[in-house]
Design an enzyme around this catalytic site. Structure first.
Site, mmCIF file in Angstrom:
data_model
loop_
_atom_site.group_PDB
_atom_site.id
_atom_site.type_symbol
_atom_site.label_atom_id
_atom_site.label_comp_id
_atom_site.label_asym_id
_atom_site.label_seq_id
_atom_site.Cartn_x
_atom_site.Cartn_y
_atom_site.Cartn_z
ATOM 1 N N LEU B 13 -100.858 80.386 16.380
ATOM 2 C CA LEU B 13 -99.594 80.369 16.186
ATOM 3 C C LEU B 13 -98.994 80.257 14.834
ATOM 4 O O LEU B 13 -98.372 79.669 14.163
ATOM 5 C CB LEU B 13 -98.449 79.437 16.998
ATOM 6 C CG LEU B 13 -98.358 79.881 18.471
ATOM 7 C CD1 LEU B 13 -97.455 78.553 19.064
ATOM 8 C CD2 LEU B 13 -97.535 80.957 18.569
ATOM 9 N N THR B 15 -98.315 82.419 11.012
ATOM 10 C CA THR B 15 -97.279 83.617 10.588
ATOM 11 C C THR B 15 -97.329 84.410 11.412
ATOM 12 O O THR B 15 -96.032 84.762 12.146
ATOM 13 C CB THR B 15 -97.682 84.102 9.099
ATOM 14 O OG1 THR B 15 -97.756 83.066 8.224
ATOM 15 C CG2 THR B 15 -96.365 84.746 8.285
ATOM 16 N N ALA B 18 -96.178 83.246 15.282
ATOM 17 C CA ALA B 18 -95.062 82.631 15.537
ATOM 18 C C ALA B 18 -94.067 83.752 15.232
ATOM 19 O O ALA B 18 -92.722 83.728 15.794
ATOM 20 C CB ALA B 18 -94.930 81.575 14.456
ATOM 21 N N LYS B 108 -107.597 93.241 11.505
ATOM 22 C CA LYS B 108 -108.101 94.294 10.891
ATOM 23 C C LYS B 108 -109.643 93.891 10.732
ATOM 24 O O LYS B 108 -110.511 94.876 10.745
ATOM 25 C CB LYS B 108 -107.605 94.600 9.668
ATOM 26 C CG LYS B 108 -107.427 93.395 8.698
ATOM 27 C CD LYS B 108 -105.967 93.342 8.117
ATOM 28 C CE LYS B 108 -105.523 92.158 7.416
ATOM 29 N NZ LYS B 108 -103.953 92.047 7.831
ATOM 30 N N VAL B 131 -103.025 97.725 10.365
ATOM 31 C CA VAL B 131 -103.034 98.534 9.298
ATOM 32 C C VAL B 131 -101.410 98.512 8.846
ATOM 33 O O VAL B 131 -100.610 98.959 9.465
ATOM 34 C CB VAL B 131 -103.594 99.804 9.510
ATOM 35 C CG1 VAL B 131 -103.494 100.726 8.179
ATOM 36 C CG2 VAL B 131 -105.144 99.696 9.671
ATOM 37 N N GLU B 189 -103.418 84.691 -1.927
ATOM 38 C CA GLU B 189 -103.881 83.448 -1.407
ATOM 39 C C GLU B 189 -104.517 82.612 -2.594
ATOM 40 O O GLU B 189 -104.933 83.125 -3.479
ATOM 41 C CB GLU B 189 -104.831 84.013 -0.511
ATOM 42 C CG GLU B 189 -104.463 84.710 0.720
ATOM 43 C CD GLU B 189 -103.779 84.231 1.662
ATOM 44 O OE1 GLU B 189 -103.876 82.857 1.902
ATOM 45 O OE2 GLU B 189 -103.101 84.921 2.285
ATOM 46 N N LYS B 204 -108.920 98.021 6.277
ATOM 47 C CA LYS B 204 -108.042 99.181 6.969
ATOM 48 C C LYS B 204 -108.253 100.372 6.726
ATOM 49 O O LYS B 204 -108.134 101.299 7.577
ATOM 50 C CB LYS B 204 -106.513 98.680 6.274
ATOM 51 C CG LYS B 204 -105.982 97.281 6.406
ATOM 52 C CD LYS B 204 -104.982 96.924 5.530
ATOM 53 C CE LYS B 204 -104.613 95.611 5.688
ATOM 54 N NZ LYS B 204 -103.625 95.068 4.648
#
Lengths: 425, 425
Positions: B13, B15, B18, B108, B131, B189, B204
């Site tokens: 749960l 990003t 949720a 991915k 993707v 990140e 991807k």
């Protein structure tokens, strides 16, 4: 591969029908792998049996009457590429659906005019090729973005118009010159009205709006203006103001209902859709979770259209079925009249260069509570006609129509005003 | 609506997970209409049961161990949004497929690393969200363009890289400055290597190449370069030469096999993909009948990713199934090594401004049979380092590597040469 081949019939061997036959032959191995079984043309109907279309029809059953294809027990799926909203195309599609055979068609006119009634007949009716040719726009909206509440779907839906507008801009030519040239090059029909007057784009927009908003297709509600009135002067002035002129089809969902309109638009040069040029098409969809998605590619021609028809056949071969308009039960959302449209406007007048003219024009806009965003007056020629360009903030179409009528009636305004709606996309 | 609801379980749960729960709640009516039945979350697994994620989990069965979801008899479909190619994500997907439950995933890395083996397990494994986020790229390639022999599929597949490159260009900043800012804004990140070094884009691309060419996914064959080496100077010089620098993933089918590569590219400013800026993604596919089709939109984020996951759930609810890689039998097309790549190159050297330097460099290129397209030398500073830019006609990567090594070894070349491949798209 042990599955039984899918046997199809093609009605109409014009550009699209012949293209489908060629594609099924050229890519037979790959199509069989992706469809899970071979897709084979077993029956054909066309006007002239002896015309050479570059595809072998030997071994296929031939019918002079396309409607007879619906009754051929050896045919699993009927491909209709005759065209036109009435006559044999409509008769065949109705007969095939009645016989319980899936139909694949590229016929936007049929879908736009009779799509709601055809869906009520039940059965499978696939029409990826009816909108935006080789771009999988129907699939994207009906399946790919199916989880979204869409607020707007819009697009460059007619390659002929986009070619004409692009060429006018690039070479500074007038509409009539470019149209004439496009006809010689085969980019425009001998009778171009269907494309140039926005009817073809309206058919496609009516289809997209039905899919996007899950409502019965409503062609009659589409406001339609073509590109005959777009002048080289307006294209040049748009460029100066940071816009590009495109014929767009736009369907918008608001609290009150759905508005659908096809007309020339000023779009900001920086917008992705402004850069879709020449014969290319594009479709934009805006959803509450996906955001804005744009698809672009070739909207017409034998290859792209055949690509879409055969994609539908592969779906059918695999048993990937979808209700005609995306859901069994459709919403009864009302269509909104064009008078209720709210947006910004570009207004270009030819006025006599005399004191007081601008005061008259801006006075009328003030009276109708339309507020100006910018004004551009170019060149001075006392006593002669000069262009004046005004852009407005958002106002209602009905206010603008009153203002335009009053402005057109001014003695100093020597041509009908040019009005182009400004669109943020 | 009388059909039984489709009961799903969500593992993870964060990003994405949720977001899926929120979308299924917010658009429940519309999703039920398009799916032909309601889609209901009945079970959940996440790390911390008591964390507030903005979605109600009351009434759903809770599992601490995600793998247990596969054994819940009340679960029809498992949605895996844990992430990572190993560990619980992989264990859950394998367990669900073994239990005969369809799986929908946004993972991915898992698909790129284990996709071939997972497909051999049989069952339904859907991964539209893996993707290009909200862009229905998987569906477009696997179904919409399924009739075409594709020659190339390419794209801007990582929004972080595209944001960094766009911002470097717009504001004339260096890579490190923009990355630092992107991290503060949440566009990159804390450990950005996965994005910045091209690994995410390679995952991807490996997936797209497998779908486009109907072959087993082969991540190991992807040539990967990230954007750390792109300097503000090269971005400015690209602009002068009429190019824009983009991190592209490109898969090409030629007679000998398939080449897959992720690296910074110079694309002509006028190309549609050059104008896809900021965090937006784009996927281009070129087919023998459809021509070139481009799709653009948001490639990441809770909303777009959830849109893709739920589109897969709607397909499953409707019974619209497709083999994992588009066909049951895949081609055993070989992967081509990067050394065999043929293309044009941009080469930027920092050389001491001394007589004979250019003759040395161009002599090496001539020795390796690489022909020059243009040369640009900017500024004079006798005895100091100045940039020299060369662009070449098409040559083989292996020739270029030999030439670069020899050029780098010249005493007058004071920095490692910058090499960016030129791509016509």
């Amino acid at each position: 591969m042990t599955a039984r081949p899918l046997a199809i019939a093609i009605a109409g061997l014009g550009t699209v029908g012949a293209g489908v036959a060629k594609l099924l032959r050229d890519n037979a191995d790959l199509i069989a792998a992706r469809a899970g079984r071979p897709i084979v043309v077993t029956a054909i109907s066309a006007r002239d049996r002896h015309k050479d279309r570059g595809v072998a029809t030997g071994g296929m059953r031939w019918y002079d009457d396309p409607v007879a294809l619906a009754d051929d027990a050896g045919v699993d799926v009927v491909v209709e590429t005759i065209g036109g909203s009435e006559g044999p195309a409509r008769a065949l599609v109705e007969a095939a659906l009645t016989a319980g055979k899936p139909v694949v068609t590229a016929n936007k006119a049929l879908l736009a005019v009779h799509g709601a009634a055809l869906a009520r007949m039940g059965g499978t009716l696939a029409f990826e090729a009816a909108v935006a040719g080789g771009i999988p726009a129907i699939k994207a909206i009906r399946e790919g973005l199916a989880a979204n509440r869409l607020s707007r779907v819009a697009g460059i839906l007619n390659g002929t118009c986009n070619y004409v507008l692009t060429t006018m801009r690039e070479r500074g030519l007038q509409f009539a010159e470019v149209l004439h040239e496009a006809q010689k090059l085969g980019y425009a029909e001998a009778d171009p009205a269907f494309d140039i007057d926005g009817v073809d784009a309206a058919h496609k927009l009516a289809i997209l709006a039905a899919l996007a908003f899950g409502r019965p297709v409503d062609l009659a509600a589409v406001h339609i203006e073509g590109i005959r009135g777009v002048s080289a002067l307006d294209i040049a002035l748009a460029e100066e103001l940071g816009f590009r002129i495109k014929l767009l089809g736009i369907a918008t969902r608001s609290a009150g209902g759905v508005s659908t309109r096809v007309h020339p638009c000023m779009v900001p040069k920086g917008a992705a859709i402004a850069r879709v040029e020449g014969v290319f098409n594009a479709v934009v969809a805006e959803g509450d979770f996906c955001g804005r998605v744009m698809l672009e590619g070739r909207g017409a021609g034998a290859g792209p259209t055949a690509s879409a028809v055969v994609a539908d056949l592969i779906d059918i071969a695999r048993g990937r079925l979808t209700p005609v308009w995306g859901a069994e039960a459709l919403d009864d959302v009302p269509s909104l009249p064009m008078e209720a449209h709210v947006g910004a406007y570009y207004l270009r007048l030819m006025v006599l260069d005399r004191p007081g003219v601008i005061a008259d024009v801006t006075g009328i806009l003030r009276d109708e509570r339309i507020s100006l965003e910018s004004m551009l007056q170019r060149g001075r020629a006392p006593g002669e006609a000069v262009p004046v360009v005004l852009t407005t903030h958002d106002c209602e179409e009905r206010q603008m129509r009153v203002a335009i009528a009053r402005i057109a009636a001014l003695e100093t305004v020597v041509e009908p005003p040019a009005l182009i709606r400004i669109e943020a996309l």
